[in-house]
Design a protein around this motif. Structure first.
Motif, PDB file in Angstrom:
ATOM      1  N   ARG A 511       0.774  -1.334   0.059  1.00 22.06           N
ATOM      2  CA  ARG A 511       0.035  -0.077   0.000  1.00 22.06           C
ATOM      3  C   ARG A 511       0.837   1.209   0.077  1.00 22.06           C
ATOM      4  O   ARG A 511       0.663   2.343  -0.880  1.00 22.06           O
ATOM      5  CB  ARG A 511      -0.842  -0.251   1.189  1.00 22.06           C
ATOM      6  CG  ARG A 511      -2.103  -0.894   1.190  1.00 22.06           C
ATOM      7  CD  ARG A 511      -3.111  -0.530   2.218  1.00 22.06           C
ATOM      8  NE  ARG A 511      -4.098  -1.608   2.365  1.00 22.06           N
ATOM      9  CZ  ARG A 511      -4.404  -2.571   3.174  1.00 22.06           C
ATOM     10  NH1 ARG A 511      -3.165  -2.666   3.991  1.00 22.06           N
ATOM     11  NH2 ARG A 511      -5.203  -3.318   3.284  1.00 22.06           N
ATOM     12  N   GLY A 514       3.649   0.624  -3.559  1.00 20.51           N
ATOM     13  CA  GLY A 514       3.139   0.517  -4.812  1.00 20.51           C
ATOM     14  C   GLY A 514       3.819  -0.642  -5.883  1.00 20.51           C
ATOM     15  O   GLY A 514       4.361  -1.636  -5.298  1.00 20.51           O
ATOM     16  N   LYS A 515       4.435  -0.115  -7.043  1.00 21.99           N
ATOM     17  CA  LYS A 515       5.084  -0.817  -7.778  1.00 21.99           C
ATOM     18  C   LYS A 515       6.388  -1.058  -7.399  1.00 21.99           C
ATOM     19  O   LYS A 515       7.029  -2.159  -7.916  1.00 21.99           O
ATOM     20  CB  LYS A 515       5.333  -0.090  -9.126  1.00 21.99           C
ATOM     21  CG  LYS A 515       3.656  -0.304 -10.024  1.00 21.99           C
ATOM     22  CD  LYS A 515       3.971   0.443 -11.427  1.00 21.99           C
ATOM     23  CE  LYS A 515       2.709   0.523 -12.104  1.00 21.99           C
ATOM     24  NZ  LYS A 515       2.885   1.144 -13.285  1.00 21.99           N
ATOM     25  N   LYS A 518       7.155  -4.948  -5.554  1.00 23.41           N
ATOM     26  CA  LYS A 518       6.895  -6.183  -6.391  1.00 23.41           C
ATOM     27  C   LYS A 518       7.077  -7.624  -5.703  1.00 23.41           C
ATOM     28  O   LYS A 518       6.353  -8.426  -5.631  1.00 23.41           O
ATOM     29  CB  LYS A 518       7.714  -6.035  -7.670  1.00 23.41           C
ATOM     30  CG  LYS A 518       7.424  -5.154  -8.634  1.00 23.41           C
ATOM     31  CD  LYS A 518       8.140  -5.159  -9.993  1.00 23.41           C
ATOM     32  CE  LYS A 518       7.870  -4.151 -10.906  1.00 23.41           C
ATOM     33  NZ  LYS A 518       8.724  -4.230 -12.202  1.00 23.41           N
ATOM     34  N   ARG A 544      -4.570  -8.923 -10.069  1.00 23.30           N
ATOM     35  CA  ARG A 544      -5.322  -7.589 -10.495  1.00 23.30           C
ATOM     36  C   ARG A 544      -6.117  -7.367  -9.320  1.00 23.30           C
ATOM     37  O   ARG A 544      -6.230  -6.199  -8.954  1.00 23.30           O
ATOM     38  CB  ARG A 544      -6.146  -8.012 -11.905  1.00 23.30           C
ATOM     39  CG  ARG A 544      -5.215  -7.729 -13.139  1.00 23.30           C
ATOM     40  CD  ARG A 544      -6.487  -7.611 -14.356  1.00 23.30           C
ATOM     41  NE  ARG A 544      -7.593  -8.512 -14.464  1.00 23.30           N
ATOM     42  CZ  ARG A 544      -7.485  -9.626 -15.231  1.00 23.30           C
ATOM     43  NH1 ARG A 544      -6.296  -9.936 -16.038  1.00 23.30           N
ATOM     44  NH2 ARG A 544      -8.212 -10.543 -15.214  1.00 23.30           N
ATOM     45  N   GLN A 547      -3.819  -5.962  -6.740  1.00 20.32           N
ATOM     46  CA  GLN A 547      -3.400  -4.608  -6.807  1.00 20.32           C
ATOM     47  C   GLN A 547      -4.446  -3.724  -6.936  1.00 20.32           C
ATOM     48  O   GLN A 547      -4.228  -2.449  -6.219  1.00 20.32           O
ATOM     49  CB  GLN A 547      -3.049  -4.612  -8.383  1.00 20.32           C
ATOM     50  CG  GLN A 547      -1.629  -5.326  -8.687  1.00 20.32           C
ATOM     51  CD  GLN A 547      -1.423  -5.341 -10.213  1.00 20.32           C
ATOM     52  OE1 GLN A 547      -2.324  -5.316 -11.033  1.00 20.32           O
ATOM     53  NE2 GLN A 547      -0.087  -5.474 -10.447  1.00 20.32           N
ATOM     54  N   THR A 548      -5.871  -3.997  -7.241  1.00 18.42           N
ATOM     55  CA  THR A 548      -6.863  -3.004  -6.898  1.00 18.42           C
ATOM     56  C   THR A 548      -6.968  -2.791  -5.341  1.00 18.42           C
ATOM     57  O   THR A 548      -7.162  -1.672  -4.802  1.00 18.42           O
ATOM     58  CB  THR A 548      -8.192  -3.672  -7.505  1.00 18.42           C
ATOM     59  OG1 THR A 548      -7.768  -3.928  -8.875  1.00 18.42           O
ATOM     60  CG2 THR A 548      -9.299  -2.608  -7.158  1.00 18.42           C
ATOM     61  N   LYS A 549      -6.856  -3.821  -4.589  1.00 14.47           N
ATOM     62  CA  LYS A 549      -7.303  -3.654  -3.199  1.00 14.47           C
ATOM     63  C   LYS A 549      -6.047  -2.942  -2.335  1.00 14.47           C
ATOM     64  O   LYS A 549      -6.245  -2.476  -1.344  1.00 14.47           O
ATOM     65  CB  LYS A 549      -7.628  -5.356  -2.586  1.00 14.47           C
ATOM     66  CG  LYS A 549      -8.917  -5.756  -2.960  1.00 14.47           C
ATOM     67  CD  LYS A 549      -9.028  -7.038  -2.149  1.00 14.47           C
ATOM     68  CE  LYS A 549     -10.489  -7.755  -2.526  1.00 14.47           C
ATOM     69  NZ  LYS A 549     -11.318  -6.833  -1.946  1.00 14.47           N
ATOM     70  N   SER A 551      -3.958  -0.795  -3.836  1.00 17.20           N
ATOM     71  CA  SER A 551      -3.414   0.409  -4.277  1.00 17.20           C
ATOM     72  C   SER A 551      -2.886   1.513  -3.576  1.00 17.20           C
ATOM     73  O   SER A 551      -3.330   1.621  -2.549  1.00 17.20           O
ATOM     74  CB  SER A 551      -4.442   1.193  -5.519  1.00 17.20           C
ATOM     75  OG  SER A 551      -5.675   1.401  -4.520  1.00 17.20           O
ATOM     76  N   PRO A 552      -1.608   2.018  -3.823  1.00 16.66           N
ATOM     77  CA  PRO A 552      -1.244   2.880  -2.984  1.00 16.66           C
ATOM     78  C   PRO A 552      -1.931   3.967  -2.198  1.00 16.66           C
ATOM     79  O   PRO A 552      -2.920   4.482  -2.763  1.00 16.66           O
ATOM     80  CB  PRO A 552       0.174   3.593  -3.756  1.00 16.66           C
ATOM     81  CG  PRO A 552       0.321   2.698  -4.697  1.00 16.66           C
ATOM     82  CD  PRO A 552      -1.239   2.101  -4.952  1.00 16.66           C
ATOM     83  N   ALA A 555      -3.514   7.005  -3.988  1.00 19.35           N
ATOM     84  CA  ALA A 555      -3.547   7.017  -5.452  1.00 19.35           C
ATOM     85  C   ALA A 555      -4.940   7.250  -6.188  1.00 19.35           C
ATOM     86  O   ALA A 555      -5.911   7.000  -5.361  1.00 19.35           O
ATOM     87  CB  ALA A 555      -3.126   5.637  -5.404  1.00 19.35           C
TER      88      ALA A 555
END
Length: 555
Positions: A511, A514-515, A518, A544, A547-549, A551-552, A555
């Motif tokens: 959170r 983010g990227k 990884k 996916r 990533q949605t749950k 997300s930083p 963001a």
């Protein structure tokens, strides 16, 4: 009295490592210097090689008798009186041998002769009881062919990117019996091979490196396989090579020796009965070096026949003086009529000639999406048998060519080459056409293409087929609970929430970063994949959701 402190010394382990490194460096320098000297020496000489290849034709009978040409391990079980040179027996030419012989000659770009005839090549040895071999010395089946080698065929840098090797002629001839040495005074003779139909393919002296010589023999064998002219190669004794080797100093324009009638080349020697591509390359290299040593020490090269032994590699050894045309006392065979081949027969075989390796390579890359490396690997496997199996699988899928190229061709190729290849390697199993039915394999690929099998489930199904299960793929997939049943969005959400709650610290890192996090995201994805039903969860969809749950923040 004060003692001066001893100089600091490196730890013993470091000293040993440094000493070893210095020793290796010195050794590398010595090797590099030897290579430089050797390269400079070889640069002063030109190597020339011509090759005679003897290949057993794919026929059911022998050349001059109806005895079976099929392999049998029972000695002397497949011989007729003529094969044994029984007095009074007569040759009976078998016309069927012409089909594979003409195919081979056409694939080598030769001109088929309207008329050819047989000659007797006289010599006495226990594997040739008649005292002569029937061949086609003066008027062969075919003449004036050529073969092109490229880097894809194994040419080295010294040969450039492409060379063309002329083929002087292709001739029919008898094979000899097989000799088994029992001890120094006893030899056993098996006449099953005696009289088999051979073709001898005689190249012009257009080869100039050991690597090119081996590449030439390899290419000829692949062509003979491709057009169904031969069924066995060097690995099973169905193809043997004699190499003619000569060297000359590049600044020497006074040589008056000849090489198969070609002026200006050094005196040649012949190395007989080489039975592997590596033997061809190693024997040419060894004989080249031997001849250079002799000439540089002031000696002369004798025309002779030499041998090569796998038990004592690195050197060739003298067998006998080189026989010439006079020694063999060639004469037309009075018992065999000339062969007359109608041009329509030749054209029919030309029109129906199977594709040669270059055409198959282009086909796999252009029509099925293969890389050049994978295409070459497939062509080399199991004497072309794996390629035929691949094509059967594609045919069962009943797809258009452009569909195959864009998607399924590559997918089928991956299963045939890599997934099945891994199983064959780990189980030390020999592939054969009946190992897995091509229809079963097509059904497996089809189910995966329709997203009805996950990768792991498809691999598990392949192993079941590999172990000999003959049920239909659909039946196996259903009974073994392998079919993919997609999870609902609610199920993905619930599984993701459970994983995030159980691994809150890793989730917080994702959170916040983010990227950049990884590794943590992959860890959480791995937890989802382990806890979910492997036949239902999709990795991409699970990632996916995460990533949605996660997300930083902001963001």
């Amino acid at each position: 009295m004060l003692l001066e402190p001893l100089p600091e010394q490196a730890p013993l382990r470091k000293q040993l490592k440094d000493a070893a490194r210095a020793s290796r460096g010195k050794h590398d320098d010595e090797v590099s210097e030897r290579d430089r000297v050797r390269h400079e020496r070889l640069a002063q000489w030109e190597l020339t090689v011509g090759i005679e290849i003897h290949a057993q034709l794919n026929t059911s009978s022998k050349l001059f008798s109806r005895a079976s040409a099929e392999y049998t391990d029972v000695p002397n079980a497949a011989s007729w009186p003529f094969d044994l040179a029984v007095p009074g027996s007569q040759p009976l030419f078998q016309p069927a041998v012409l089909v594979p012989a003409i195919r081979a000659a056409l694939a080598l770009k030769c001109q088929i002769q309207r008329r050819s005839k047989f000659d007797r090549k006289h010599y006495f040895y226990h594997d040739q009881p008649a005292g002569y071999q029937i061949t086609q010395y003066y008027e062969p089946l075919a003449r004036d062919g050529h073969l092109v080698l490229t880097q894809q065929d194994g040419l080295g840098e010294k040969d450039g990117g492409k060379i063309e090797i002329g083929i002087k002629q292709v001739q029919l001839e008898q094979d000899t019996a097989k000799t088994q040495e029992q001890d120094e005074v006893t030899s056993l003779i098996d006449f099953n091979r005696s009289g088999h139909a051979l073709i001898e393919i005689i190249s012009l002296p257009h080869l100039h490196t050991p690597e090119a010589a081996a590449a030439y023999v390899r290419k000829v064998q692949s062509i003979l396989y491709a057009v169904d002219a031969a069924t066995t190669g060097m690995e099973l004794g169905g193809l043997r090579a004699d190499v003619n080797v000569s060297v000359r100093r590049l600044d020497d324009n006074t040589s008056n020796h000849s090489y198969s009638g070609v002026g200006g080349l050094g005196q040649r020697t012949e190395i007989k009965n080489l039975s592997s591509f590596k033997s061809v390359e190693d024997a040419v290299r060894a004989e080249r070096d031997r001849q250079i040593d002799v000439l540089e020490s002031g000696g002369t090269i004798e025309g002779e026949t030499r041998g090569w032994s796998l038990s004592a590699p690195g050197v060739t050894r003298r067998l006998r003086g080189k026989e010439g045309e006079v020694d063999y006392r060639y004469m037309p065979d009075p018992d065999i009529s000339p062969l007359y081949i109608h041009p329509e027969v030749v054209e029919h075989l030309r029109e129906h000639l199977p594709p040669v390796p270059e055409q198959l390579l282009d086909m796999l890359c252009a029509n099925y999406g293969f890389t050049v490396v994978d295409a070459q690997a497939l062509l080399a496997l199991d004497n072309g048998g794996r390629l035929l199996w691949y094509q059967d699988i594609v045919a069962h899928l009943k797809v258009r060519e452009n569909d195959v190229r864009s998607r399924l061709g590559v997918q089928v190729g991956n299963w045939v080459l890599h997934e099945l290849g891994a199983l064959l390697t780990t189980t030390e199993t020999q592939w054969h056409p009946g190992l897995i039915d091509s229809q079963q394999m097509a059904d497996l690929v089809s189910l995966q293409a329709q997203n009805k099998l996950t990768g792991p489930s498809a691999k598990r199904l392949l192993r079941i087929l590999f172990d000999g299960d003959k049920r239909s793929v659909a039946e196996i997939a259903e009974e073994e609970n392998l079919l993919f049943m997609p999870m609902t969005d609610e199920e993905y959400d619930a599984l993701a929430d459970a994983v995030i709650e159980a691994n809150s610290s890793e989730a917080d890192v994702v959170r916040q970063n983010g990227k950049q996090a990884k590794g943590k995201l992959k860890f959480l994805l791995g937890q989802m994949m382990r806890q979910g039903d492997r036949n239902r969860i999709e990795a991409q969809r699970a990632e996916r959701i995460l990533q949605t749950k996660l997300s930083p923040v902001g963001a």
